[in-house]
Design a protein around this motif. Structure first.
Motif, PDB file in Angstrom:
ATOM      1  N   THR A 172       0.829  -1.198   0.000  1.00 45.42           N
ATOM      2  CA  THR A 172       0.000   0.000   0.000  1.00 45.42           C
ATOM      3  C   THR A 172       0.868   1.256   0.000  1.00 45.42           C
ATOM      4  O   THR A 172       0.609   2.216  -0.735  1.00 45.42           O
ATOM      5  CB  THR A 172      -0.928   0.021   1.226  1.00 45.42           C
ATOM      6  OG1 THR A 172      -1.777  -1.144   1.191  1.00 45.42           O
ATOM      7  CG2 THR A 172      -1.799   1.266   1.244  1.00 45.42           C
ATOM      8  N   GLY A 216       1.122   3.739  -3.257  1.00 44.36           N
ATOM      9  CA  GLY A 216       0.226   4.827  -2.903  1.00 44.36           C
ATOM     10  C   GLY A 216       0.686   6.171  -3.428  1.00 44.36           C
ATOM     11  O   GLY A 216       1.653   6.287  -4.178  1.00 44.36           O
ATOM     12  N   GLY A 217      -0.038   7.178  -3.022  1.00 44.15           N
ATOM     13  CA  GLY A 217       0.247   8.533  -3.471  1.00 44.15           C
ATOM     14  C   GLY A 217      -1.018   9.173  -3.996  1.00 44.15           C
ATOM     15  O   GLY A 217      -2.079   8.549  -4.055  1.00 44.15           O
ATOM     16  N   ASP A 218      -0.906  10.399  -4.387  1.00 47.17           N
ATOM     17  CA  ASP A 218      -2.050  11.145  -4.899  1.00 47.17           C
ATOM     18  C   ASP A 218      -1.960  11.284  -6.416  1.00 47.17           C
ATOM     19  O   ASP A 218      -0.945  11.734  -6.950  1.00 47.17           O
ATOM     20  CB  ASP A 218      -2.114  12.546  -4.279  1.00 47.17           C
ATOM     21  CG  ASP A 218      -2.332  12.496  -2.771  1.00 47.17           C
ATOM     22  OD1 ASP A 218      -3.049  11.583  -2.326  1.00 47.17           O
ATOM     23  OD2 ASP A 218      -1.781  13.362  -2.067  1.00 47.17           O
ATOM     24  N   GLY A 219      -3.022  10.890  -7.102  1.00 44.36           N
ATOM     25  CA  GLY A 219      -3.125  11.107  -8.535  1.00 44.36           C
ATOM     26  C   GLY A 219      -1.972  10.540  -9.329  1.00 44.36           C
ATOM     27  O   GLY A 219      -1.720   9.334  -9.334  1.00 44.36           O
ATOM     28  N   ASP A 220      -1.242  11.430 -10.004  1.00 50.21           N
ATOM     29  CA  ASP A 220      -0.159  11.009 -10.883  1.00 50.21           C
ATOM     30  C   ASP A 220       0.951  10.284 -10.129  1.00 50.21           C
ATOM     31  O   ASP A 220       1.609   9.398 -10.681  1.00 50.21           O
ATOM     32  CB  ASP A 220       0.434  12.218 -11.614  1.00 50.21           C
ATOM     33  CG  ASP A 220      -0.543  12.828 -12.614  1.00 50.21           C
ATOM     34  OD1 ASP A 220      -1.500  12.135 -12.995  1.00 50.21           O
ATOM     35  OD2 ASP A 220      -0.338  13.992 -12.992  1.00 50.21           O
ATOM     36  N   GLU A 221       1.166  10.667  -8.879  1.00 51.32           N
ATOM     37  CA  GLU A 221       2.230  10.027  -8.099  1.00 51.32           C
ATOM     38  C   GLU A 221       1.973   8.545  -7.943  1.00 51.32           C
ATOM     39  O   GLU A 221       2.890   7.720  -8.080  1.00 51.32           O
ATOM     40  CB  GLU A 221       2.335  10.682  -6.721  1.00 51.32           C
ATOM     41  CG  GLU A 221       3.453  10.076  -5.857  1.00 51.32           C
ATOM     42  CD  GLU A 221       3.472  10.630  -4.451  1.00 51.32           C
ATOM     43  OE1 GLU A 221       4.351  10.207  -3.672  1.00 51.32           O
ATOM     44  OE2 GLU A 221       2.614  11.468  -4.121  1.00 51.32           O
ATOM     45  N   ALA A 222       0.724   8.157  -7.657  1.00 50.91           N
ATOM     46  CA  ALA A 222       0.380   6.746  -7.502  1.00 50.91           C
ATOM     47  C   ALA A 222       0.611   5.992  -8.807  1.00 50.91           C
ATOM     48  O   ALA A 222       1.137   4.879  -8.817  1.00 50.91           O
ATOM     49  CB  ALA A 222      -1.072   6.602  -7.048  1.00 50.91           C
ATOM     50  N   ASN A 265       4.352   5.509  -9.325  1.00 49.91           N
ATOM     51  CA  ASN A 265       4.872   4.487  -8.421  1.00 49.91           C
ATOM     52  C   ASN A 265       4.520   3.088  -8.909  1.00 49.91           C
ATOM     53  O   ASN A 265       5.360   2.174  -8.900  1.00 49.91           O
ATOM     54  CB  ASN A 265       4.306   4.697  -7.015  1.00 49.91           C
ATOM     55  CG  ASN A 265       4.864   5.923  -6.334  1.00 49.91           C
ATOM     56  OD1 ASN A 265       5.911   6.443  -6.720  1.00 49.91           O
ATOM     57  ND2 ASN A 265       4.174   6.411  -5.322  1.00 49.91           N
ATOM     58  N   GLU A 286      -5.445  -3.551  -7.838  1.00 52.24           N
ATOM     59  CA  GLU A 286      -4.486  -2.973  -6.909  1.00 52.24           C
ATOM     60  C   GLU A 286      -3.657  -4.066  -6.248  1.00 52.24           C
ATOM     61  O   GLU A 286      -4.187  -5.095  -5.829  1.00 52.24           O
ATOM     62  CB  GLU A 286      -5.200  -2.139  -5.852  1.00 52.24           C
ATOM     63  CG  GLU A 286      -5.856  -0.886  -6.407  1.00 52.24           C
ATOM     64  CD  GLU A 286      -6.445  -0.019  -5.322  1.00 52.24           C
ATOM     65  OE1 GLU A 286      -6.361  -0.417  -4.141  1.00 52.24           O
ATOM     66  OE2 GLU A 286      -6.979   1.061  -5.640  1.00 52.24           O
TER      67      GLU A 286
END
Length: 209
Positions: free
Chosen positions: A98, A102-108, A111, A186
Motif C-alpha cells: 500500500t 500509494g500517493g495522490d493522482g499522478d504520483e500513484a 509508483n 491494486e
C-alpha cells in the motif's frame, strides 16, 4: 520514541538514487537490460558513472528495490505479538504494498508503473532473477529478525521461517498476477487475496488453527 528526520545530505542522496534508478529502469524497459550500459544510464541521469556505482555497486542493483525490506520489517516489528505469524507477516506485506503503490493522482500511477517495470525486468532477465532470489532470502531473514521473541529459539526460528516463506510465496503469486494484468487490480488487494487463499481467515482475523 521519536523517529530521527533525515538530514539534507541524506535526502539529497536518496533523491539522486531515485533519479538514477528511474532513468535506468526506463532505459532497460525501452531497449532491454543487456543492451544498456551503466555509462549510458549515467549519461541519461546527468551524472558520472562513478556516481552511479556509488549508489548501485552492480548493474543488477539498478533494478532491485531495497525499500520494501525496510518497510516490511518495520511493520512486522510493530505488529501485535499476540497475532499468528502469518497475520503479522502477511499484514506487513499488504501494508508495505500500500505504501509503495500509494500517493495522490499522478504520483500513484508513477509508483505503480515503476514497480511493474522493475518486476517485468526481474522476471524476464536471468541475471536479475538470480539476484531477486538472493534479495528474497535477505527479506526472509529481515522479517524473522523483526519477529523478535517469536524467533529466538531454534524451533521458534524454524516456525518463523516456514511462515515467512509461505507468505512470501503468496506474495510472489500476487506479484505475478499483477504483472500479467498490467496492474489492473491494486497490488495490496491481490496480496490479501493470495494470503486468504493460502491461509484462510487466520491471515486476516488472527484466528489460530
Amino acid at each position: 520514541m521519536i523517529q530521527r528526520k533525515p538530514t539534507l545530505r541524506e535526502r539529497q542522496r536518496s533523491e539522486t538514487r531515485r533519479m538514477i534508478q528511474a532513468h535506468a529502469v526506463r532505459l532497460f524497459t525501452d531497449r532491454g537490460y543487456e543492451a544498456v550500459t551503466v555509462t549510458e544510464v549515467a549519461e541519461a541521469a546527468g551524472v558520472s558513472a562513478m556516481t552511479v556505482y556509488r549508489h548501485f555497486p552492480t548493474k543488477e542493483d539498478l533494478v532491485l528495490i531495497d525499500q520494501p525490506a525496510r518497510l516490511i520489517a518495520e511493520r512486522v516489528a510493530a505488529s501485535p505479538a499476540t497475532h499468528p505469524l502469518v497475520r503479522r507477516v502477511g499484514g506487513a506485506l499488504v501494508e508495505a504494498a500500500t505504501a509503495l503503490t500509494g500517493g495522490d493522482g499522478d504520483e500513484a500511477a508513477v509508483n505503480e508503473r515503476f514497480l511493474l517495470d522493475c518486476l517485468r525486468l526481474m522476471v524476464s532477465t536471468p541475471a536479475l532473477r538470480a539476484r531477486h532470489l538472493d534479495s528474497q532470502y535477505a527479506l526472509q531473514q529481515a522479517i524473522v529478525d523483526a519477529l523478535g521473541d517469536d524467533a529466538t529459539t531454534p524451533d521458534a526460528a524454524f516456525r518463523a521461517r516456514a511462515a515467512t516463506s509461505a507468505c512470501l510465496a503468496a506474495m510472489h503469486t500476487a506479484l505475478t498476477r499483477w504483472a500479467e494484468e498490467d496492474g489492473q487490480t491494486e497490488l495490496p488487494e491481490l496480496i490479501a487475496r493470495a494470503l486468504a487463499a493460502s491461509f484462510g481467515d487466520v491471515a486476516a482475523t488472527g484466528r489460530s488453527d
